[in-house]
Design a protein around this motif. Structure first.
Motif, short mmCIF file in Angstrom:
data_model
loop_
_atom_site.label_atom_id
_atom_site.label_comp_id
_atom_site.label_asym_id
_atom_site.label_seq_id
_atom_site.Cartn_x
_atom_site.Cartn_y
_atom_site.Cartn_z
N LEU A 280 0.90 -1.17 0.02
CA LEU A 280 0.10 0.07 0.07
C LEU A 280 0.89 1.26 0.04
O LEU A 280 2.00 1.37 0.63
N LYS A 281 0.83 2.30 -0.99
CA LYS A 281 1.14 3.47 -1.02
C LYS A 281 -0.14 4.56 -1.23
O LYS A 281 -0.76 4.08 -2.21
N TYR A 282 0.04 5.47 -0.52
CA TYR A 282 -1.19 6.49 -0.78
C TYR A 282 -0.76 7.85 -0.39
O TYR A 282 0.43 7.91 0.43
N LEU A 283 -1.59 8.85 -0.72
CA LEU A 283 -1.32 10.20 -0.22
C LEU A 283 -2.81 10.72 0.48
O LEU A 283 -3.71 10.24 0.01
N CYS A 284 -2.41 11.33 1.69
CA CYS A 284 -3.69 11.81 2.21
C CYS A 284 -3.46 13.29 2.30
O CYS A 284 -2.32 13.79 2.76
N LYS A 285 -4.57 14.02 2.79
CA LYS A 285 -4.60 15.41 3.32
C LYS A 285 -4.66 15.28 4.75
O LYS A 285 -5.69 14.94 5.14
N TRP A 286 -3.63 16.10 5.47
CA TRP A 286 -3.84 16.38 6.72
C TRP A 286 -4.72 17.25 7.24
O TRP A 286 -4.88 18.34 6.74
N ARG A 287 -5.40 17.01 8.34
CA ARG A 287 -6.45 17.73 8.99
C ARG A 287 -6.31 17.56 10.45
O ARG A 287 -5.76 16.67 10.97
N GLU A 296 -4.81 5.90 -3.66
CA GLU A 296 -3.98 4.97 -3.37
C GLU A 296 -3.45 4.13 -4.44
O GLU A 296 -4.03 4.18 -5.58
N ASN A 297 -2.35 3.42 -4.40
CA ASN A 297 -1.83 2.44 -5.35
C ASN A 297 -2.71 1.16 -5.89
O ASN A 297 -2.56 0.71 -6.83
N THR A 298 -3.98 1.04 -5.09
CA THR A 298 -4.82 0.08 -5.21
C THR A 298 -5.86 0.27 -6.07
O THR A 298 -6.82 -0.43 -6.52
N GLY A 299 -6.09 1.52 -6.62
CA GLY A 299 -7.02 2.04 -7.49
C GLY A 299 -8.10 3.02 -6.81
O GLY A 299 -9.10 3.72 -7.31
N PHE A 300 -7.94 3.32 -5.37
CA PHE A 300 -8.79 4.03 -4.75
C PHE A 300 -8.68 5.57 -5.17
O PHE A 300 -7.38 5.92 -5.09
N VAL A 301 -9.78 6.28 -5.40
CA VAL A 301 -9.64 7.54 -5.64
C VAL A 301 -11.00 8.33 -5.05
O VAL A 301 -11.86 7.84 -5.23
N TYR A 302 -10.52 9.42 -4.26
CA TYR A 302 -11.62 10.17 -3.44
C TYR A 302 -12.61 10.50 -4.70
O TYR A 302 -12.14 11.18 -5.43
N ASP A 303 -13.82 10.62 -4.31
CA ASP A 303 -14.87 10.97 -5.14
C ASP A 303 -14.52 12.49 -5.72
O ASP A 303 -14.41 12.72 -6.89
N THR A 304 -14.30 13.45 -4.82
CA THR A 304 -14.08 14.92 -5.23
C THR A 304 -12.76 15.26 -6.06
O THR A 304 -12.81 16.08 -6.66
N VAL A 309 -6.56 13.79 -10.11
CA VAL A 309 -5.56 13.57 -9.32
C VAL A 309 -5.15 11.97 -9.97
O VAL A 309 -5.79 11.20 -10.28
N ALA A 310 -3.74 11.76 -10.00
CA ALA A 310 -3.23 10.56 -10.59
C ALA A 310 -1.76 10.15 -9.74
O ALA A 310 -1.25 11.18 -9.43
#
Length: 649
Positions: A280-287, A296-304, A309-310
């Motif tokens: 698993l590799k991914y990018l997240c936005k800090w809050r 994520e490298n699994t194919g997940f992309v947040y709807d908005t 984003v790629a």
């Protein structure tokens, strides 16, 4: 002299201030262990010391010694030596892959109190750490601080659990500084300025448990921390966390701050250990209350973020790049590069949005019809002239490159017009499957630069443009035409008209016949005049004419038409319907023409004037036949059936 002394003092203070914030390499001991350990009489104690897991350190001697006034006497070492007074109750274990040595002392006595060192090599010059051992009679032993050995610029996760009863209490992390504990982060959303975007507090699955993650650890982050519930010094419980920072391998970190132009794009580079296989590799936005995953490298992309984003992975150099397109003001903030390995370094990047003009320009929304030709254009400035440029089709799994040689994308062509500085993606014939996001971008030395996201929307099926003259063509078989059917080319082609007229009175039938004859006469005149004009014009251009009907084209020689004798025969004016030549038939129609008639059609070709006279004579004869009252159902037999056309229209 006074001024010189003042300057010297300022330089000394500034040097001390810098040293306190960024400790020099010599001052930051790479070997680290607990400051204080506690034991009970007749009990045991375990001491864990860390060291950099380099090739030299892995195979070097590890030892545990007790300080004296002049030296440090070895108690036990990894070479097999044990002091006589500690034989049978002291041992040392080495774990070189993890960079950890573990010392265990049992059957403790009060005389074991003192200061010890854990170290590497033959002596303790710069590769040892002092540990204080305290022995008490009990019954309780103070809890030791939990150790965290962190590489410079990497990340650390610290976990605390105070039970389910504290689930509703405030949770926090603070750092000890003299007599106070400076708040770093808590569940009320308060975060220290130096840790904004770098610290994250999250609840664990176990009730009452929480964790604190700190990324991009610096020299000044080393020290003693307290995690707790409630309020420090007033209520609740606390736990000591001892954080040590050492300088390890020189892993590139990239810029901690990236700047993007509003409406443009930005690339965030994340580093990881290429020798490890991360699932698993991914990018997240800090809050303040968590880190929201974006891709994520699994194919997940947040709807908005769909379509803008790629992720591009490059395991050869241990990086994955995340490109964010169509930047908005809401995109600014901190982004974390993450993997599923807790020990893997996590990095934090701050994204700032500024006003300006994006480098790549083009229409971001394009509408096309199915079957049409469309060009997606992307213009770039002169600074990208030598860069590698690309178009790709976006999906949640990545962005598939498009090129002229890509056989998986038939009809798609990529070309670069360097004169106009425009990159063009061409669709020869758009299909519904082509709808989606397309990216135009630039690369340089393997690094992804700016990009432009374009959405192609494909509308419904394209309606074929049909000639008005073809709308009433009969597609039924010509050979099976019923005797009461009206031949095509007449004014009316409804087969039910005659049957309906037969059931009416004689007066109604007579009136209907008069109207039919009048309309048929007008329609026939228009058709014949049009045919005569077409024949005249085409014969002027070419002896063999090209006739186009709708989207079908064929060559018809004028010598294949009927002779003057055939067109001029009065008997042919009232031929049977079964011998009419139907327009739009699927096959050539054969007739019972005699050999003489067939041979007569192969006479020498006529001139343009003769063709015009022929067309005019045909018009007069047809009008005369209509005036004589020849109905489609007449049974008058012609002397010879007209031959079929030599081509299909």
């Amino acid at each position: 002299m006074t001024s010189l002394a003042f300057i010297f003092l300022l330089s000394f203070l500034s040097a001390e201030a810098a040293r306190s914030k960024y400790p020099p390499k010599a001052a930051s001991n790479p070997v680290f262990g607990p400051r204080q350990v506690y034991g009970l009489i007749d009990g045991s104690v375990t001491v864990k010391c860390f060291y950099p897991p380099t090739k030299v350190n892995r195979h070097d001697r590890k030892y545990w010694c007790r300080e004296s006034s002049r030296s440090c006497l070895t108690v036990v070492s990894s070479n097999g030596y044990t002091s006589p007074s500690y034989r049978g109750r002291a041992s040392i274990s080495d774990y070189p892959e993890q960079g950890v040595m573990v010392v265990n002392i049992s059957r403790l006595v009060l005389s074991d109190r003192g200061t010890y060192q854990c170290g590497i090599g033959l002596n303790g010059r710069g590769l040892s750490y002092k540990v204080s051992l305290d022995i008490s009679e009990g019954p309780n032993v103070p809890e030791e601080a939990e150790l965290f050995y962190v590489e410079l610029h990497s990340s650390v996760t610290m976990t605390c659990n105070f039970g389910a009863d504290t689930i509703s209490m405030r949770k926090y992390l603070c750092k000890m500084e003299k007599d106070v504990c400076r708040n770093i982060i808590d569940t009320y959303g308060k975060i220290d300025e130096d840790f904004t975007g770098r610290a994250l507090l999250s609840n664990e699955n176990t009730e009452g448990a929480f964790s604190i993650m700190i990324t991009q650890v610096n020299w000044e982050d080393a020290g003693l921390y307290l995690c707790g519930v409630g309020s420090y010094g007033e209520s609740g419980e606390t736990k000591e966390l001892d954080l040590h920072v050492y300088e390890g391998s020189n892993v590139p970190q990239g810029k901690s701050t990236v700047i993007g132009v509003k409406g443009g794009s930005v690339t965030i580079d994340c580093h990881y250990d290429p020798a490890k296989n991360y699932s698993l590799k991914y990018l997240c936005k800090w809050r303040k209350n968590g880190c929201s995953r974006i891709i994520e490298n699994t194919g997940f992309v947040y709807d908005t973020y769909e379509g803008r984003v790629a992720m591009f992975d490059n395991p050869q150099n241990g990086t994955f790049s995340v490109i964010l397109n169509q930047l908005r003001d809401s995109d600014k903030g901190y982004y974390w590069c993450m993997t599923n390995d807790e020990r893997e370094r996590k990095s934090s990047k701050e994204l700032k949005i500024v006003e300006g003009e994006p480098g790549l320009k083009g229409k971001e929304d394009v509408l096309a019809e199915v079957g049409s030709r469309i060009d997606l254009t992307c213009s770039y400035p002169c600074k990208y002239y030598s860069y590698e440029k690309y178009w790709c089709k976006w999906s949640s799994d990545g962005c598939s490159p498009l090129s002229a040689s890509d056989q998986s994308q038939p009809g798609v062509d990529v070309s670069c017009n360097t004169a106009n500085k425009t990159l063009v993606l061409t669709f020869d014939s758009v299909t519904s499957a082509d709808q989606g996001w397309y990216w135009c971008g630039v690369k340089h030395n393997g690094h992804y630069g700016e990009s432009l996201a374009v959405y192609l929307q494909v509308s419904g099926e394209k309606v074929a443009e049909l000639s008005p003259g073809l709308l009433n063509l009969d597609t039924s078989s010509n050979a099976a035409a019923p005797s009461n059917a009206v031949p095509q080319g007449r004014a009316f082609s409804d087969a039910g008209v005659q049957s309906a007229a037969a059931s009416e009175s004689s007066e109604q039938s007579s009136g209907s016949n008069v109207l039919t004859v009048a309309l048929a006469s007008s329609g026939a005149a228009v058709v014949v005049l049009g045919a005569a004009f077409a024949v005249f014009k085409y014969r002027q251009l070419k002896r063999s004419d090209l006739v186009s009907v709708g989207s079908y084209r064929t060559n018809i020689s004028m010598s294949d038409f009927e002779s003057v004798k055939e067109y001029g025969a009065n008997d042919n004016a009232c031929m049977k319907a079964s011998q009419e030549t139907q327009l739009g038939g699927d096959e050539f129609i054969t007739t019972t023409a005699s050999v003489e008639s067939a041979a007569e059609t192969k006479k020498a070709k006529r001139g343009s004037k003769e063709d015009a006279d022929l067309a005019y004579s045909t018009y007069l004869l047809t009008s005369n036949a209509i005036a004589q009252g020849c109905a489609p159902g007449d049974s008058a037999a012609p002397t010879a059936a007209p031959p079929a056309w030599g081509g299909q229209v």
